[in-house]
Design an enzyme around this catalytic site. Structure first.
Site, PDB file in Angstrom:
ATOM      1  N   GLU A 163       0.853  -1.125  -0.111  1.00  0.00           N
ATOM      2  CA  GLU A 163      -0.042   0.038  -0.066  1.00  0.00           C
ATOM      3  C   GLU A 163       0.786   1.280  -0.001  1.00  0.00           C
ATOM      4  O   GLU A 163       1.962   1.170   0.091  1.00  0.00           O
ATOM      5  CB  GLU A 163      -0.974  -0.012   1.157  1.00  0.00           C
ATOM      6  CG  GLU A 163      -2.343  -0.464   0.917  1.00  0.00           C
ATOM      7  CD  GLU A 163      -3.157   0.595   0.413  1.00  0.00           C
ATOM      8  OE1 GLU A 163      -2.763   1.548  -0.027  1.00  0.00           O
ATOM      9  OE2 GLU A 163      -4.508   0.266   0.510  1.00  0.00           O
TER      10      GLU A 163
ATOM     11  N   ASN B 285      -4.762   5.328   8.637  1.00  0.00           N
ATOM     12  CA  ASN B 285      -4.519   4.893   7.169  1.00  0.00           C
ATOM     13  C   ASN B 285      -3.735   5.538   6.304  1.00  0.00           C
ATOM     14  O   ASN B 285      -2.709   5.980   6.651  1.00  0.00           O
ATOM     15  CB  ASN B 285      -5.775   4.343   6.783  1.00  0.00           C
ATOM     16  CG  ASN B 285      -6.060   3.643   5.206  1.00  0.00           C
ATOM     17  OD1 ASN B 285      -4.878   2.876   5.173  1.00  0.00           O
ATOM     18  ND2 ASN B 285      -6.838   3.639   4.327  1.00  0.00           N
TER      19      ASN B 285
ATOM     20  N   ASP C 220     -14.092  -0.646  12.804  1.00  0.00           N
ATOM     21  CA  ASP C 220     -13.448  -2.241  12.627  1.00  0.00           C
ATOM     22  C   ASP C 220     -13.554  -2.630  11.391  1.00  0.00           C
ATOM     23  O   ASP C 220     -14.660  -3.684  11.264  1.00  0.00           O
ATOM     24  CB  ASP C 220     -13.495  -2.801  13.856  1.00  0.00           C
ATOM     25  CG  ASP C 220     -12.341  -4.009  13.817  1.00  0.00           C
ATOM     26  OD1 ASP C 220     -11.707  -4.399  12.942  1.00  0.00           O
ATOM     27  OD2 ASP C 220     -12.358  -4.736  14.833  1.00  0.00           O
TER      28      ASP C 220
ATOM     29  N   ASN D 227      -9.511   7.955   2.440  1.00  0.00           N
ATOM     30  CA  ASN D 227      -8.622   6.970   2.000  1.00  0.00           C
ATOM     31  C   ASN D 227      -7.580   7.858   1.255  1.00  0.00           C
ATOM     32  O   ASN D 227      -7.041   8.742   1.700  1.00  0.00           O
ATOM     33  CB  ASN D 227      -8.999   5.859   1.033  1.00  0.00           C
ATOM     34  CG  ASN D 227      -8.445   4.486   1.311  1.00  0.00           C
ATOM     35  OD1 ASN D 227      -7.186   4.363   1.555  1.00  0.00           O
ATOM     36  ND2 ASN D 227      -8.918   3.539   1.175  1.00  0.00           N
TER      37      ASN D 227
ATOM     38  N   ASP E   2      -9.878   3.997  -3.708  1.00  0.00           N
ATOM     39  CA  ASP E   2      -8.778   3.492  -2.529  1.00  0.00           C
ATOM     40  C   ASP E   2      -7.609   4.371  -2.823  1.00  0.00           C
ATOM     41  O   ASP E   2      -7.887   5.676  -2.696  1.00  0.00           O
ATOM     42  CB  ASP E   2      -8.368   1.953  -2.601  1.00  0.00           C
ATOM     43  CG  ASP E   2      -7.602   1.428  -1.502  1.00  0.00           C
ATOM     44  OD1 ASP E   2      -7.144   2.335  -0.802  1.00  0.00           O
ATOM     45  OD2 ASP E   2      -7.807   0.337  -1.296  1.00  0.00           O
TER      46      ASP E   2
END
Length: 299
Positions: free
Chosen positions: A17, A100, A118, A150, A212
């Site tokens: 990622e 993130n 979660d 994101n 994403d």
């Protein structure tokens, strides 16, 4: 939709990622290997940092020190010049789930997203706040009520923050004020109706795309990884899809533009994003394909 002949840069990882093109290398986080790595254009790999709390978003302070999101303990780490890691900021008061992805501006301000809930336990979806971390480590809420904020990007003029909202069928934008605070959220691109409900089993089927990780290009479009569609999309402001690249049987969860002229699209691929599957097999890779329009802005 095209399915080009991809080049594999690296393979045999758990889940890659946060790709960043920096200092002529591709920098990445592997969630479950718990490493930040840097990869040269020929595939040579250097381990940059070991992050027990699971690394995600990456960025750099103006003095060149690396910032790393540590997901499970909801911290932002700073790598010192000797390679050691220090806590740059504690995000636990803002993050409602794993910390993130993030983007760091040219002043060293980090805009950090979080899951909001979660995800891997399958509990009902909750909206999340976006954190702003100033260069001195001060944490503030930058924006609220985002649906899984994101991949985040900053336009080349430094005036606009663009945020992919994975479970909202949209990409949002905010004006960046001189002090780093954000204006009101506005739609940058609408990909479909806002999904109804809170259970993932009902939300995900309503997604036209699940934005994403993403990256801006020099024409002002966003390349995004569609986390449920096994494809990368090039999207214009407003939501028109300009290009669509299939990754076949592989999912794609982040992308960036890099290479000598920033005209190589690097894709983080894996069969799925389920934690128990990804921890059990080294099936993640970086695929590369050349595109016509170079990258721009941050990251």
């Amino acid at each position: 939709m095209t399915q080009p002949a991809f080049t594999t840069l690296i393979s045999g990882y758990f889940f890659l990622e946060a790709p960043r093109w920096h200092d002529n290398r591709l920098w990445l986080s592997d969630f479950y290997l718990k490493q930040v790595i840097a990869v040269d254009p020929d595939g040579g790999v250097e381990v940059i940092a070991e992050v027990p709390g699971q690394p995600s978003g990456l960025g750099w302070l103006p003095d060149g020190r690396l910032l790393i999101v540590s997901m499970t303990d909801r911290k932002l780490l700073r790598q010192e010049n000797d390679g050691s890691l220090a806590v740059h900021a504690d995000l636990s008061e803002v993050a409602g789930g794993h910390a993130n992805d993030m983007v760091v501006d040219r002043q060293g301000r980090a805009y950090v997203g979080n899951f909001g809930f979660d995800l891997m336990a399958g509990v009902p979806l909750q909206t999340a706040s976006l954190a702003r971390v100033d260069p001195d480590g001060t944490v503030r809420v930058a924006a609220e009520d985002l649906y899984f904020p994101n991949g985040s990007m900053i336009t080349p003029d430094g005036q606009t923050l663009i945020v992919n909202e994975t479970f909202a069928n949209r990409i949002s934008a905010f004006d960046i004020r001189a002090d780093g605070s954000l204006g009101s959220r506005r739609d940058w691109a609408v990909l479909g109706p806002m999904p109804k409900g809170r259970e993932l089993a009902e939300v995900i089927p309503q997604a036209k795309a699940a934005p994403d990780g993403g990256v801006l290009d020099a024409e002002g479009a966003v390349w995004l990884a569609d986390a449920i569609g096994n494809r990368a999309l090039r999207v214009a402001e407003g939501g028109r899809i300009l290009d669509e690249i299939s990754t076949g049987a592989q999912g794609v969860f982040a992308c960036t533009l890099g290479g000598v002229n920033r005209q190589t699209l690097y894709l983080c691929v894996a069969p799925d994003f389920a934690e128990h599957n990804r921890k059990a097999a080294r099936e993640a890779a970086i695929w590369a394909v050349d595109v016509d329009v170079p990258g721009a802005g941050l990251p």
